[in-house]
Design an enzyme around this catalytic site. Structure first.
Site, PDB file in Angstrom:
ATOM      1  N   LEU A 161     109.048   8.353  57.836  1.00 20.45           N
ATOM      2  CA  LEU A 161     110.006   9.134  57.049  1.00 20.45           C
ATOM      3  C   LEU A 161     111.247   9.438  57.893  1.00 20.45           C
ATOM      4  CD1 LEU A 161     110.509  10.816  54.430  1.00 20.45           C
ATOM      5  CD2 LEU A 161     109.430  12.739  55.581  1.00 20.45           C
ATOM      6  N   ILE A 218     107.740   7.777  65.173  1.00 21.36           N
ATOM      7  CA  ILE A 218     106.636   7.534  64.231  1.00 21.36           C
ATOM      8  C   ILE A 218     105.292   7.435  64.974  1.00 21.36           C
ATOM      9  CG2 ILE A 218     105.796   6.127  62.302  1.00 21.36           C
ATOM     10  CD1 ILE A 218     108.564   7.639  61.900  1.00 21.36           C
ATOM     11  N   ARG A 272      88.523  33.590  89.265  1.00 20.96           N
ATOM     12  CA  ARG A 272      89.674  33.868  90.130  1.00 20.96           C
ATOM     13  C   ARG A 272      89.682  35.330  90.561  1.00 20.96           C
ATOM     14  NH1 ARG A 272      93.044  31.076  93.378  1.00 20.96           N
ATOM     15  NH2 ARG A 272      95.111  32.031  93.497  1.00 20.96           N
ATOM     16  N   GLN A 313     100.369  31.658  82.215  1.00 17.08           N
ATOM     17  CA  GLN A 313     100.652  32.841  83.043  1.00 17.08           C
ATOM     18  C   GLN A 313      99.375  33.334  83.732  1.00 17.08           C
ATOM     19  OE1 GLN A 313     103.677  33.755  83.451  1.00 17.08           O
ATOM     20  NE2 GLN A 313     103.363  35.583  84.702  1.00 17.08           N
ATOM     21  N   ILE A 314      98.284  33.365  82.978  1.00 15.07           N
ATOM     22  CA  ILE A 314      97.012  33.847  83.536  1.00 15.07           C
ATOM     23  C   ILE A 314      96.525  32.920  84.658  1.00 15.07           C
ATOM     24  CG2 ILE A 314      94.544  34.098  82.968  1.00 15.07           C
ATOM     25  CD1 ILE A 314      95.472  35.374  80.293  1.00 15.07           C
ATOM     26  N   PRO A 332     116.605   8.155  62.856  1.00 16.58           N
ATOM     27  CA  PRO A 332     117.333   8.664  64.025  1.00 16.58           C
ATOM     28  C   PRO A 332     118.378   9.710  63.637  1.00 16.58           C
ATOM     29  CG  PRO A 332     117.133   6.279  64.152  1.00 16.58           C
ATOM     30  CD  PRO A 332     116.597   6.677  62.804  1.00 16.58           C
ATOM     31  N   THR A 337     109.829  21.594  60.696  1.00 18.06           N
ATOM     32  CA  THR A 337     110.048  22.589  61.758  1.00 18.06           C
ATOM     33  C   THR A 337     109.702  23.996  61.239  1.00 18.06           C
ATOM     34  OG1 THR A 337     112.327  22.950  61.057  1.00 18.06           O
ATOM     35  CG2 THR A 337     111.972  21.224  62.717  1.00 18.06           C
ATOM     36  N   GLU A 388     106.114  17.540  61.323  1.00 13.35           N
ATOM     37  CA  GLU A 388     105.722  17.793  59.918  1.00 13.35           C
ATOM     38  C   GLU A 388     106.408  19.040  59.353  1.00 13.35           C
ATOM     39  OE1 GLU A 388     101.818  16.742  58.614  1.00 13.35           O
ATOM     40  OE2 GLU A 388     101.532  15.387  60.284  1.00 13.35           O
ATOM     41  N   GLY A 442     115.475  14.243  60.358  1.00 15.77           N
ATOM     42  CA  GLY A 442     114.131  14.318  59.801  1.00 15.77           C
ATOM     43  C   GLY A 442     114.016  15.419  58.767  1.00 15.77           C
TER      44      GLY A 442
HETATM   45  C1  FAD Z   1     105.909  13.466  68.827  1.00 17.57           C
HETATM   46  C2  FAD Z   1     106.490  13.381  67.454  1.00 17.57           C
HETATM   47  C3  FAD Z   1     105.772  12.739  66.436  1.00 17.57           C
HETATM   48  C4  FAD Z   1     106.328  12.609  65.160  1.00 17.57           C
HETATM   49  N1  FAD Z   1     105.661  11.879  64.197  1.00 17.57           N
HETATM   50  C5  FAD Z   1     106.303  11.579  63.030  1.00 17.57           C
HETATM   51  C6  FAD Z   1     105.731  10.676  62.087  1.00 17.57           C
HETATM   52  O1  FAD Z   1     104.614  10.163  62.275  1.00 17.57           O
HETATM   53  N2  FAD Z   1     106.441  10.373  60.971  1.00 17.57           N
HETATM   54  C7  FAD Z   1     107.665  10.894  60.704  1.00 17.57           C
HETATM   55  O2  FAD Z   1     108.258  10.564  59.681  1.00 17.57           O
HETATM   56  N3  FAD Z   1     108.234  11.788  61.582  1.00 17.57           N
HETATM   57  C8  FAD Z   1     107.588  12.120  62.730  1.00 17.57           C
HETATM   58  N4  FAD Z   1     108.155  12.981  63.630  1.00 17.57           N
HETATM   59  C9  FAD Z   1     109.469  13.546  63.326  1.00 17.57           C
HETATM   60  C10 FAD Z   1     109.444  15.034  63.020  1.00 17.57           C
HETATM   61  O3  FAD Z   1     108.813  15.279  61.790  1.00 17.57           O
HETATM   62  C11 FAD Z   1     110.901  15.495  63.068  1.00 17.57           C
HETATM   63  O4  FAD Z   1     111.295  15.499  64.431  1.00 17.57           O
HETATM   64  C12 FAD Z   1     111.106  16.856  62.446  1.00 17.57           C
HETATM   65  O5  FAD Z   1     110.893  16.801  61.058  1.00 17.57           O
HETATM   66  C13 FAD Z   1     112.535  17.392  62.692  1.00 17.57           C
HETATM   67  O6  FAD Z   1     113.485  16.419  62.392  1.00 17.57           O
HETATM   68  P1  FAD Z   1     114.635  16.095  63.460  1.00 17.57           P
HETATM   69  O7  FAD Z   1     113.964  15.837  64.757  1.00 17.57           O
HETATM   70  O8  FAD Z   1     115.483  15.002  62.918  1.00 17.57           O
HETATM   71  O9  FAD Z   1     115.467  17.404  63.596  1.00 17.57           O
HETATM   72  P2  FAD Z   1     116.740  17.844  62.646  1.00 17.57           P
HETATM   73  O10 FAD Z   1     116.391  17.601  61.224  1.00 17.57           O
HETATM   74  O11 FAD Z   1     117.959  17.184  63.188  1.00 17.57           O
HETATM   75  O12 FAD Z   1     116.796  19.386  62.936  1.00 17.57           O
HETATM   76  C14 FAD Z   1     117.380  19.927  64.128  1.00 17.57           C
HETATM   77  C15 FAD Z   1     117.260  21.448  64.074  1.00 17.57           C
HETATM   78  O13 FAD Z   1     117.996  21.964  62.962  1.00 17.57           O
HETATM   79  C16 FAD Z   1     117.158  22.775  62.161  1.00 17.57           C
HETATM   80  N5  FAD Z   1     117.572  22.646  60.772  1.00 17.57           N
HETATM   81  C17 FAD Z   1     117.774  21.513  60.059  1.00 17.57           C
HETATM   82  N6  FAD Z   1     118.182  21.812  58.811  1.00 17.57           N
HETATM   83  C18 FAD Z   1     118.228  23.164  58.723  1.00 17.57           C
HETATM   84  C19 FAD Z   1     118.589  24.102  57.687  1.00 17.57           C
HETATM   85  N7  FAD Z   1     118.939  23.681  56.466  1.00 17.57           N
HETATM   86  N8  FAD Z   1     118.527  25.418  57.962  1.00 17.57           N
HETATM   87  C20 FAD Z   1     118.145  25.865  59.188  1.00 17.57           C
HETATM   88  N9  FAD Z   1     117.799  25.028  60.209  1.00 17.57           N
HETATM   89  C21 FAD Z   1     117.847  23.712  59.971  1.00 17.57           C
HETATM   90  C22 FAD Z   1     115.753  22.220  62.385  1.00 17.57           C
HETATM   91  O14 FAD Z   1     114.752  23.179  62.049  1.00 17.57           O
HETATM   92  C23 FAD Z   1     115.814  21.915  63.876  1.00 17.57           C
HETATM   93  O15 FAD Z   1     115.601  23.106  64.607  1.00 17.57           O
HETATM   94  C24 FAD Z   1     107.589  13.172  64.890  1.00 17.57           C
HETATM   95  C25 FAD Z   1     108.288  13.851  65.900  1.00 17.57           C
HETATM   96  C26 FAD Z   1     107.766  13.935  67.166  1.00 17.57           C
HETATM   97  C27 FAD Z   1     108.583  14.611  68.234  1.00 17.57           C
END
Ligand code: FAD
Length: 383
Positions: A126, A158, A271, A339-340, A129, A368, A366, A132
């Site tokens: 989903l 992903i 400890r 910390q502990i 770059p 934020t 999944e 998300g």
């Molecule tokens: C290890 C790992 C595994 C993952 N696995 C998968 C996977 O299997 N499949 C998949 O599809 N994705 C996957 N992801 C992606 C993950 O779901 C996204 O990183 C996440 O949804 C956030 O998207 P972004 O990184 O593009 O951040 P952004 O969408 O760019 O957000 C950046 C910041 O802005 C904030 N923000 C954005 N919009 C708003 C708003 N309207 N109001 C307030 N705050 C906002 C966000 O909360 C965040 O703090 C994975 C990520 C990681 C790191």
């Protein structure tokens, strides 16, 4: 009447997974983590235990269990290690579940038996770059050409997308426009399809024994029959998959939070400082009491969300609450546990250091924590 006890079946599963995690994962996973290596043998054992097939019907090779069973297994695994737990979480709720929920009978017969056995993993593509959170802003495209879809674009972060046993990724792509709005569909892309490239693995802060890659699609052709579910419903389908996945990530977070308590209870009895076990100091006891309280309340939150989901009642708000409070609990507990442990808590060989590194992603993946708050506010009628 409210009954918070696990059923006999769930309790038996919990015990089995607890023993597996403590006896077979705990002794070896730290080395995999340090080497940033995917633990194939552990995943194969989880497959033989039936964990990847837990919530799916037996006719597709599943165990005929329910979603709470997956959550209970995830909690026990994450008490020991989150890389292994997220491999299972993504395998079940992101790899196999979209095919089970939205696939044709043919697609289910083709993919589910191997996904349920753990012999194959599937990815869920989903995030791109460029973003998300705003998943509707997808720019990957799929155009029809004869009997094929031709996919162009890229995906980021992903999970389970680049292992030796990855068999497919279900990707969202823009398949047209309807009424001035993007039409987003989900398409199954088998591994090895020409034009589908798995990028080198990321260097991550945590989840280091799990598999995460960027993906690119360059005139990648797959048959039209690989459309998953209804054309134009891909975004809605993925959002509903994420609602369920949030409960699973909450369970995983509770496991990590509880694992911090487990490690601290052992350590504070060994400890010593100023001639006493550090566990005799009230400042330490209070930290551990708070940690236990956080794990306990977060567990109740995910049990409540899972119960609503399994009763087929609306559960969006409860799932968001569970994920929000459980990921918070994991973050807070891992910080306190480190910390502990003092200086040893900063050494990678100690599980609490791994927990500290693994906790942060729980507030990001999944959806934020900001997204969870948005969902809760929306459910409260604030638009
Ligand atoms: C290890 C790992 C595994 C993952 N696995 C998968 C996977 O299997 N499949 C998949 O599809 N994705 C996957 N992801 C992606 C993950 O779901 C996204 O990183 C996440 O949804 C956030 O998207 P972004 O990184 O593009 O951040 P952004 O969408 O760019 O957000 C950046 C910041 O802005 C904030 N923000 C954005 N919009 C708003 C708003 N309207 N109001 C307030 N705050 C906002 C966000 O909360 C965040 O703090 C994975 C990520 C990681 C790191």
């Amino acid at each position: 009447m409210i009954d918070f006890r696990l059923s006999d079946e769930h309790e038996a599963l919990r015990k089995t997974v607890e023993e597996f995690a403590q006896e077979e994962v705990a002794p070896v996973i730290g080395d995999f983590y340090m080497r940033e290596e995917f633990p194939y043998e552990i995943v194969a054992k989880m497959g033989r235990m039936g964990l990847f097939g837990l919530p799916f019907p037996e006719e597709y090779g599943g165990m005929g269990g329910d979603f709470l069973a997956v959550c209970v297994a995830l909690e026990e695994l994450a008490r020991v290690d989150s890389s292994v737990a997220v491999t299972l979480e993504a395998g079940v709720s992101l790899g196999a579940m979209p095919i089970y929920r939205f696939g044709t009978e043919e697609q289910k017969q083709e993919w589910l038996p191997r996904l349920c056995s753990g012999a194959m993993l599937g990815g869920f593509g989903l995030t791109e770059p460029g973003g998300g959170t705003d998943a509707g802003a997808t720019i990957t495209t799929a155009r029809e050409d004869g009997d094929d879809w031709v996919i162009n674009g890229s995906k980021a972060f992903i999970t389970n997308s680049g292992t030796d046993i990855t068999g497919l990724v279900t990707a969202t792509a823009v398949t047209g426009n309807s009424g001035g709005r993007k039409e987003i569909s989900a398409i199954i892309v088998p591994s090895g399809t020409p034009g589908f490239t798995v990028q080198p693995k990321y260097s991550k802060v945590g989840w280091n024994a799990s598999d995460t890659h960027g993906l690119s699609f360059d005139d990648c052709r797959v048959p039209r029959a690989n459309l998953l579910g209804e054309r134009g419903r891909g975004y809605a389908q993925f959002l509903s998959i994420l609602d369920e996945g949030r409960i699973a990530i909450a369970a995983l977070s509770v496991g990590l939070a509880q694992g911090c308590v487990d490690e601290c209870l052992r350590y504070v009895r060994e400890r010593e400082a100023f001639g006493n076990q550090i566990g005799t100091y009230q400042a330490i006891q209070f930290k551990i009491a708070d940690m236990e309280a956080r794990a306990h309340t977060a567990r109740l939150a995910y049990y409540a969300a899972a119960a609503k989901m399994m009763r087929a009642e609306p559960f969006k708000k409860e799932a968001a609450i569970a994920k929000l409070v459980a990921s918070n609990a994991a973050m807070d507990n891992s910080r306190e546990a480190t910390q502990i442990f003092g200086g040893y808590g900063f050494m990678n060989e100690y599980p609490v250091a791994r927990f500290y590194r693994d906790a942060k992603i729980l507030e990001i993946g999944e959806g934020t924590s900001e997204v969870q708050r948005m969902l809760i506010a929306r459910e409260l009628g604030l638009v």
